[in-house]
Design an enzyme around this catalytic site. Sequence first.
Site, PDB file in Angstrom:
ATOM      1  N   LYS A   1       1.229   4.678   6.915  1.00  0.00           N
ATOM      2  CA  LYS A   1       0.594   5.502   5.878  1.00  0.00           C
ATOM      3  C   LYS A   1       1.249   6.882   5.873  1.00  0.00           C
ATOM      4  O   LYS A   1       2.001   7.239   6.761  1.00  0.00           O
ATOM      5  CB  LYS A   1      -0.913   5.660   6.127  1.00  0.00           C
ATOM      6  CG  LYS A   1      -1.704   4.366   6.171  1.00  0.00           C
ATOM      7  CD  LYS A   1      -1.752   3.655   4.834  1.00  0.00           C
ATOM      8  CE  LYS A   1      -2.559   2.361   4.934  1.00  0.00           C
ATOM      9  NZ  LYS A   1      -2.497   1.559   3.695  1.00  0.00           N
TER      10      LYS A   1
ATOM     11  N   SER B   1       0.802  -1.218   0.000  1.00  0.00           N
ATOM     12  CA  SER B   1       0.000   0.000   0.000  1.00  0.00           C
ATOM     13  C   SER B   1       0.838   1.273   0.000  1.00  0.00           C
ATOM     14  O   SER B   1       0.333   2.349  -0.290  1.00  0.00           O
ATOM     15  CB  SER B   1      -0.951   0.019   1.202  1.00  0.00           C
ATOM     16  OG  SER B   1      -0.228   0.116   2.415  1.00  0.00           O
TER      17      SER B   1
END
Length: 262
Positions: free
Chosen positions: A103, A61
């Site tokens: 993230k 991701s």
Amino acid sequence: MGGESTTRTAPHGGGTTAGPVGGRTGQRLSGLAMALGLVLFLGGFAWGAVVYRPYTVPTSSMSPTINAGARVLAQRIDGGEVRRGDVVVFHDKSWVTNADVVKRVVAVGGDTVACCTNGKLTVNGKQIDEPYLPEGSLAEITDFPTVKVPAGRLFLLGDERQGSLDSTAHLSDAAQGTVARGAVSARVDAVVYPMDGMLKRPTGFETLGTLSQPGPLRLILTLIVVGAVLVLGGGAYGPIAKRASGRRGPRPATATGAAGGR
């Protein structure tokens, strides 16, 4: 009366007895170098262990910035130190149970974030350049509604926007996909396996405010390398000095003889 002969070897140093290999001054300096090197080497590792934590990123991701299976070093920080553009490690049970998440922070409390304008993310109405995204990709594959980030919270996205389960996947939650600053435990500084090095600075966010400064990782690595060089150099001094002394060799022996008879 029989003859006799004697053989004498000239002493080194003009008749004086040779001292320790390399001399006392050289030995003292080599010992000092080894001691200092050991302090720097162990001190660097100790400092790194206190300041940084290693993590393995299991998914793609965050690619291409951090690929699946990569090992990263993340500086331990307080959530209040987080800035836009930081890649952070956090834990939020509403996202993942019993696991940390990595993230990128794209908006902080008080910001208004939306996508997309000309294929780019906008924060407070400004289009953000994101060179860390996969080449040729858009900031998002689908538009998402404007989000006003509450005070004390963060809006986070993965760099691989097509497959990342990030804030956009939690927009229907009560917090509209935002995460509390207090959930952040560390900020990623570098990818150490494979050796991709320090993360690039997210300069696209500079127009919105101050960026985070890199942690002391480079200084720590410098201390470790310098320490290792001093330890190895100091340890090698004795054998090198001994070998150099052996190449010079002892002075040739001189022979005297006397013979007589009756």
